[in-house]
Structure formats: C-alpha cells, structure tokens
Design a protein around this motif. Structure first.
Motif, PDB file in Angstrom:
ATOM      1  N   ASN A 183       2.455  -3.576   6.147  1.00  0.00           N
ATOM      2  CA  ASN A 183       1.252  -3.378   5.334  1.00  0.00           C
ATOM      3  C   ASN A 183       1.372  -4.218   4.067  1.00  0.00           C
ATOM      4  OD1 ASN A 183      -1.180  -2.342   4.428  1.00  0.00           O
ATOM      5  ND2 ASN A 183      -0.607  -0.194   4.696  1.00  0.00           N
ATOM      6  N   ILE A 184       0.284  -4.284   3.310  1.00  0.00           N
ATOM      7  CA  ILE A 184       0.266  -5.056   2.074  1.00  0.00           C
ATOM      8  C   ILE A 184       0.818  -4.261   0.897  1.00  0.00           C
ATOM      9  CG2 ILE A 184      -1.630  -6.524   2.805  1.00  0.00           C
ATOM     10  CD1 ILE A 184      -3.512  -4.738   1.160  1.00  0.00           C
ATOM     11  N   GLY A 185       1.204  -3.042   1.128  1.00  0.00           N
ATOM     12  CA  GLY A 185       1.799  -2.191   0.102  1.00  0.00           C
ATOM     13  C   GLY A 185       2.335  -0.928   0.746  1.00  0.00           C
ATOM     14  N   THR A 186       3.147  -0.201   0.028  1.00  0.00           N
ATOM     15  CA  THR A 186       3.726   1.030   0.575  1.00  0.00           C
ATOM     16  C   THR A 186       2.917   2.271   0.215  1.00  0.00           C
ATOM     17  OG1 THR A 186       5.162   1.236  -1.366  1.00  0.00           O
ATOM     18  CG2 THR A 186       6.054   0.068   0.554  1.00  0.00           C
ATOM     19  N   GLU A 187       1.929   2.137  -0.664  1.00  0.00           N
ATOM     20  CA  GLU A 187       1.113   3.289  -1.057  1.00  0.00           C
ATOM     21  C   GLU A 187       0.245   3.742   0.111  1.00  0.00           C
ATOM     22  OE1 GLU A 187       1.763   0.574  -4.606  1.00  0.00           O
ATOM     23  OE2 GLU A 187       1.109   0.352  -2.522  1.00  0.00           O
ATOM     24  N   ASP A 188       0.003   5.035   0.202  1.00  0.00           N
ATOM     25  CA  ASP A 188      -0.763   5.609   1.308  1.00  0.00           C
ATOM     26  C   ASP A 188      -2.186   5.069   1.388  1.00  0.00           C
ATOM     27  OD1 ASP A 188       1.400   7.085   2.060  1.00  0.00           O
ATOM     28  OD2 ASP A 188       0.729   8.956   1.137  1.00  0.00           O
ATOM     29  N   LYS A 190      -3.175   2.001   0.909  1.00  0.00           N
ATOM     30  CA  LYS A 190      -3.234   0.578   1.256  1.00  0.00           C
ATOM     31  C   LYS A 190      -3.453   0.379   2.754  1.00  0.00           C
ATOM     32  CE  LYS A 190      -2.377  -1.248  -2.837  1.00  0.00           C
ATOM     33  NZ  LYS A 190      -1.118  -1.937  -3.145  1.00  0.00           N
ATOM     34  N   GLN A 196      -4.146   2.683   8.718  1.00  0.00           N
ATOM     35  CA  GLN A 196      -4.181   4.023   8.147  1.00  0.00           C
ATOM     36  C   GLN A 196      -4.233   5.099   9.238  1.00  0.00           C
ATOM     37  OE1 GLN A 196      -4.287   5.245   4.908  1.00  0.00           O
ATOM     38  NE2 GLN A 196      -3.778   3.239   4.099  1.00  0.00           N
ATOM     39  N   GLU A 217       6.522  -3.591   3.337  1.00  0.00           N
ATOM     40  CA  GLU A 217       5.942  -4.882   2.991  1.00  0.00           C
ATOM     41  C   GLU A 217       6.769  -6.000   3.619  1.00  0.00           C
ATOM     42  OE1 GLU A 217       4.154  -5.053  -1.201  1.00  0.00           O
ATOM     43  OE2 GLU A 217       5.664  -3.467  -1.384  1.00  0.00           O
ATOM     44  N   ASP A 219       8.222  -8.612   2.517  1.00  0.00           N
ATOM     45  CA  ASP A 219       9.451  -9.074   1.863  1.00  0.00           C
ATOM     46  C   ASP A 219      10.622  -8.117   2.055  1.00  0.00           C
ATOM     47  OD1 ASP A 219       8.290  -7.120   0.259  1.00  0.00           O
ATOM     48  OD2 ASP A 219       9.051  -7.984  -1.599  1.00  0.00           O
ATOM     49  N   LYS A 220      10.371  -6.972   2.697  1.00  0.00           N
ATOM     50  CA  LYS A 220      11.434  -5.992   2.928  1.00  0.00           C
ATOM     51  C   LYS A 220      11.859  -5.932   4.402  1.00  0.00           C
ATOM     52  CE  LYS A 220      11.410  -4.326  -1.350  1.00  0.00           C
ATOM     53  NZ  LYS A 220      10.254  -5.019  -1.912  1.00  0.00           N
TER      54      LYS A 220
END
Length: 360
Positions: A183-188, A190, A196, A217, A219-220
């Motif tokens: 995903n583009i972020g780890t927040e729920d 996003k 989702q 993300e 990069d991880k």
C-alpha cells in the motif's frame, strides 16, 4: 525419497539449450533423486548432454518441432502450444508424466499455456506469479502477484494472500507467516477500495494460519519484517523491477567507485569479503524460480538470463513444492476461509487484464 520427473523446456531462456541442460545437470549433481524430461530439439539436447554424462542417464529427451518465441503474445503461444518445447513441458505435467515444469521462456505465454492446460484449483479465480526476494534477514520474502493480473479485486487479493502464506510456510517454516498488503501507507485509511476490502476480510478470517496486520510500504519489502507481500500484478511487476534495478545500481556504483583510484582499488581488496557477500546476496540467480501459484500442478518460471546455477535453483524450487505438496496446502487453507468471501459476488477482472510480461 523418489520424486516425479521434472519437465524442462530446454529451448527457453536467453542462451537456450546449453544453460538449461547445464542447470539440470548441476541440479542432478546436488540431488541425485532428480530425473528429467528434456523438451526441445533432440539434436541440440544430445550435443549438450555430451558434456554431462551424469545427467544423460537420468533424462529422457522428447523431441519438439517448434519453440515459443520471446516476442509471441500469449494468445499466439496458446494457438501453437502443441508441439512447442514449452507447451509439451506443461502438457507432461497435465498427463502425469512429470510432477512439475520449469521454463525460462516467455512469461506471459507460459502463464497462458499453464492456466489453460492445468486449470486453477477449486476456489481460486486466477493464478498468481510469486517469487522469493532477498531481505536483510536470513529468510527471503515472498511477493505476489508479479505480473499475471494487472487488475485485482478484493477476492483476488485474499486468494493471493492464502496462496502466498501456504508457500511461505514451506519456505520459512513459520506456522503463521506475516502477511501484508502492499500500500501507499500503513494507516488504515490509505489505499484503494479493493485493498481496503481485502484487508477487512483478512482481519476477519481468524481461522486462517496467517499473521495479518495491515499494510506494508514498498521501501519496507526487503527489511525482513514481512514474510508475504500481496499486491496486484501491475504494482507488483513495477515494484519488482524497481528492486532489481536498485540492486544493479548499487553493485554498478560500487564497481565504479572501487575503480576510481589506486586508493579505492586497495580499499576494494581490504573489503572484498564484504563486497562478495553483498554480490552473492543480490545475485538474482540465488533467488531464481518464480512460481505460478493456484494451478492444478507445479510450474516454475526461471529468469530468462539465469545462469546454470539459477536454473538449478529453479529446479530445486519445483522439487521442494512437490515434496511439500503445495497445492494440497492451498486447498486446506481455502477450506478454512469458507464461503463468506466467495459468496459476495466480487467482480473478477477479464482475461484482457493480464500483463504480457517483457521478462524472457
């Protein structure tokens, strides 16, 4: 333990017969239990086998009149699959003459031929291309889909997560692999609606033997904190090529730096053990062997530019999946999930959404 034979498309890959036969011979030297069906031009294969007498006694040659070319579209490859080295390798799995097929040929063509010949497992809408990628930890990370399906709905992503987790349990030995959606972020909040919704279903599937905790993300991916990264084929293919490109960039940058001056060359000699370890870790041949998960049979895709060592590793991947009965594990996990997601009537992308991969 005796293994079923492995069918090898001897004509696939950038260098064709020589490397494919040499790779099979190397796999045979490492594991004497391996035996092979070598598909392709008989005269070329026999010449290659002259340098590998140890393989000759463990291999049967099946002559094929034609080859799937690198530029062939999947639809073209399907129409002329019969009689090609790739098509006959997959057909041998379908007929039960081989337990798995290995090819370094056209990725899109191999996916199309495999899906039509072997069909998907019950409960799986689409097969996915999964590969092992290096991490900072000892264990590799599995990532899928890497190019088989450009568009995926939540149902597809959940199925990919189940297949990737089953594969991860074989590779890592973890009873509950750490699964994340790219995903583009780890927040729920996003991500797309499909991502989702897939996350919602995976969080609710308490009986599945996975550790799901949301998103990761790009990069991880290689940090070693995740065992399975799930995404659609469009995003996965881009992420994979970005990772491969970054690895080549780092190694080329180091080569340039070490050649820049006499002091740098001396520094290279001092640091050579560390740079050799880095080179080995980033060498794609040491992680070679992408798997088409979700089929009624084992098909492994070797990188087109793989060395003999890379081909041998792809053969080893195929053998391990046969020994561990990956298809049965996926079926068991699908049964655990039940019919809740399958009954929701999610849209399944059309066949036109497949990537005609540029990988050879």
């Amino acid at each position: 333990m005796s293994l079923p034979r492995i069918a090898v498309d001897a004509m696939g890959g950038d260098e064709g017969v020589r490397v494919m036969v040499e790779g099979a011979a190397l796999a045979r030297r490492r594991h004497e239990k391996f035996s092979f069906l070598l598909m392709g031009d008989r005269a070329q294969i026999e010449r290659a086998l002259e340098s590998h007498p140890g393989l000759a006694g463990a291999a049967e040659i099946r002559h094929c009149e034609s080859v799937v070319e690198g530029e062939d579209k999947p639809s073209q490859a399907l129409r002329r699959a019969k009689g090609t080295s790739m098509g006959e390798a997959v057909a041998a799995v379908k007929r039960g003459e081989a337990g798995a097929a290995v090819s370094a040929g056209n990725t899109g063509a191999l996916m199309a031929i495999s899906k039509v010949a072997l069909r998907t497992l019950p409960g799986i809408d689409r097969p996915a291309l999964a590969a092992l990628l290096p991490t900072l930890e000892e264990q590799d990370v599995i990532m899928l889909d890497l190019g088989a399906n450009t568009e995926c709905d939540a149902r597809n992503l959940v199925q990919f997560a189940i297949m990737g987790a089953a594969y991860s349990r074989i590779v890592t030995g973890r009873p509950r692999p750490r699964v994340r959606l790219l995903n583009i972020g780890t927040e729920d909040i996003k991500g797309t609606g499909e991502v989702q919704e897939a996350a919602k279903h995976l969080r609710a599937a308490k009986t599945l033997a996975i550790d799901f905790d949301g998103f990761v993300e790009a990069d991880k991916i290689n940090r070693g904190d995740v065992d399975v990264v799930v995404t659609d084929g469009f995003s996965g293919n881009i992420a994979l090529k970005a990772i491969e490109g970054s690895a080549r960039f780092v190694t080329d940058l180091l080569k340039t730096a070490f050649r820049s001056s006499l002091r740098s060359k001396i520094g290279f000699l001092v640091s050579r053990p560390a740079t050799e370890l880095l080179r080995h870790h980033l060498d794609p041949n040491n992680h070679n062997g992408a798997v088409f998960l979700g089929l009624n049979g084992v098909v492994v895709k070797s990188h087109g530019s793989a060395t003999a060592n890379g081909v041998a590793n792809a053969v080893a991947v195929a053998a391990r999946l046969l020994e561990e009965d990956l298809t049965a594990r996926i079926g068991e996990d699908l049964a655990e999930l039940g019919d809740s997601l399958m009954a929701n009537g999610h849209r399944t992308p059309s066949d036109s959404s497949k990537i005609e991969s540029s990988a050879k």
